[in-house]
Design an enzyme around this catalytic site. Structure first.
Site, mmCIF file in Angstrom:
data_model
loop_
_atom_site.group_PDB
_atom_site.id
_atom_site.type_symbol
_atom_site.label_atom_id
_atom_site.label_comp_id
_atom_site.label_asym_id
_atom_site.label_seq_id
_atom_site.Cartn_x
_atom_site.Cartn_y
_atom_site.Cartn_z
ATOM 1 N N GLY A 55 1.511 -0.160 0.624
ATOM 2 C CA GLY A 55 1.110 -1.191 -0.709
ATOM 3 C C GLY A 55 -0.528 -0.515 -1.190
ATOM 4 N N CYS A 67 4.999 4.225 4.071
ATOM 5 C CA CYS A 67 3.569 4.970 3.251
ATOM 6 C C CYS A 67 2.167 3.978 3.752
ATOM 7 C CB CYS A 67 3.803 3.897 1.819
ATOM 8 S SG CYS A 67 3.138 5.072 0.293
ATOM 9 N N HIS A 113 9.404 5.252 0.987
ATOM 10 C CA HIS A 113 9.670 3.786 0.816
ATOM 11 C C HIS A 113 10.945 3.718 1.238
ATOM 12 C CE1 HIS A 113 5.577 1.732 -0.739
ATOM 13 N NE2 HIS A 113 5.948 3.195 -1.363
ATOM 14 N N ARG A 167 -4.422 10.082 1.925
ATOM 15 C CA ARG A 167 -4.616 9.513 1.083
ATOM 16 C C ARG A 167 -4.228 9.960 -0.358
ATOM 17 N NH1 ARG A 167 -8.266 4.776 0.578
ATOM 18 N NH2 ARG A 167 -6.215 4.114 -0.470
ATOM 19 N N GLU A 183 12.522 0.639 1.765
ATOM 20 C CA GLU A 183 13.301 -0.416 1.311
ATOM 21 C C GLU A 183 13.292 -0.239 -0.002
ATOM 22 O OE1 GLU A 183 10.554 0.820 2.099
ATOM 23 O OE2 GLU A 183 8.727 -0.386 0.883
HETATM 24 N N1 GLN Z 1 -1.753 4.683 -2.297
HETATM 25 C C1 GLN Z 1 -1.349 3.438 -1.540
HETATM 26 C C2 GLN Z 1 -2.850 3.942 -0.518
HETATM 27 O O1 GLN Z 1 -3.642 5.125 -0.361
HETATM 28 C C3 GLN Z 1 -0.471 3.751 -0.539
HETATM 29 C C4 GLN Z 1 1.129 3.796 -1.743
HETATM 30 C C5 GLN Z 1 2.472 3.014 -0.681
HETATM 31 O O2 GLN Z 1 2.097 2.112 0.061
HETATM 32 N N2 GLN Z 1 3.069 2.937 -1.294
HETATM 33 O O3 GLN Z 1 -3.220 3.391 0.622
#
Ligand code: GLN
Length: 191
Positions: free
Chosen positions: A46, A77, A172, A103, A174
Site C-alpha cells: 500500500g 512491499c 506482491h 522506497r 498476493e
Molecule cells: N511505494 C509504496 C511506498 O513507498 C510501496 C508500494 C507498494 O506497497 N506496492 O510505501
C-alpha cells in the site's frame, strides 16, 4: 492456525483471500486486541507512510513490535518498508528487521513490472519460478546480521529476505495466483 492481515490501508483483502483459499483462518487487524488470537501477521502493500500514520493513530506500533518478537510477521512491499530497521532518508517505522530499504527505488519509468524469480526456499522439488509482481516497489539495499537475502532479480537486486520468523518481500505474492509464498509463511508459523 490463525493469521491476521493488517487492514489499515492497501492490499489486505487479497492476502485474506489467498489465505482462505489455502484453508487458513484469516482475519483483518485494526485494533490491538485483534492481535491476541493470532499465530502470525501479514503487513500488506500500500502506501507505507499512510499505513505508518494510521498504525500510530491506532497505537499499534509497540504491540506489533512485541508481536514480532515472538511470532511470524511478513511484510509485502510497503509492509517490508515498515519492518525495516533502516529506510533511506526517512525514520524507521516498526524497525524490527535488520534490513535497509529504499522506497520507490525502481524509479518513475518503472512503476510496475513482473519478473519470474527462482527462489530455492520455495522450490520443494518444484522448479517452477515464482511470478513476482512489483508495484512502485522498494529495493532491499542490504540485509545485516541474522537477516538473509532469499531472492534476487536477474540483475542482482535483492527483493526478499528472511530473519528467523520475519519475512520481507519487495513484491506482491498476493496478486499472483501462485500460493507458494503464503504456504512458505504458514510453514514458518508452524515451525
Ligand atoms: N511505494 C509504496 C511506498 O513507498 C510501496 C508500494 C507498494 O506497497 N506496492 O510505501
Amino acid at each position: 492456525m490463525k493469521i491476521g492481515v493488517l487492514a489499515l490501508q492497501g492490499a489486505f483483502i487479497e492476502h485474506i483471500h489467498i489465505l482462505k483459499k489455502i484453508g487458513v483462518q484469516a482475519t483483518e487487524v485494526r485494533l490491538v486486541k485483534d492481535l491476541e488470537p493470532l499465530n502470525g501477521l501479514i503487513i500488506p502493500g500500500g502506501e507505507s507512510t499512510t499505513i505508518n500514520k494510521l498504525a500510530k493513530m491506532y497505537d499499534l506500533i509497540l504491540p506489533v513490535r512485541r508481536f514480532a518478537e515472538k511470532k511470524v510477521v511478513w511484510g509485502t512491499c510497503a509492509g517490508m518498508i515498515l519492518l525495516a530497521k533502516e529506510i533511506k532518508g526517512e525514520p524507521a517505522s516498526l524497525g524490527v528487521m535488520d534490513i535497509v530499504v529504499e522506497r520507490n527505488a525502481f524509479g518513475r519509468q518503472v512503476d510496475s513490472f513482473e519478473e519470474m524469480l527462482t527462489i530455492s526456499k520455495l522450490q520443494n522439488g518444484n522448479s517452477k519460478p515464482f511470478p513476482a509482481i512489483f508495484i512502485r516497489a522498494p529495493k532491499l539495499i542490504e540485509a545485516r546480521n541474522n537477516a538473509k537475502i532469499i531472492a534476487r532479480l536477474t540483475d542482482g537486486t535483492a527483493v526478499a529476505a528472511i530473519q528467523n520468523k520475519l519475512l520481507a518481500t519487495a513484491f506482491h505474492p498476493e496478486l499472483s495466483d501462485d500460493d507458494r509464498f503464503h504456504r512458505f509463511f504458514l510453514a514458518l508459523a508452524t515451525a
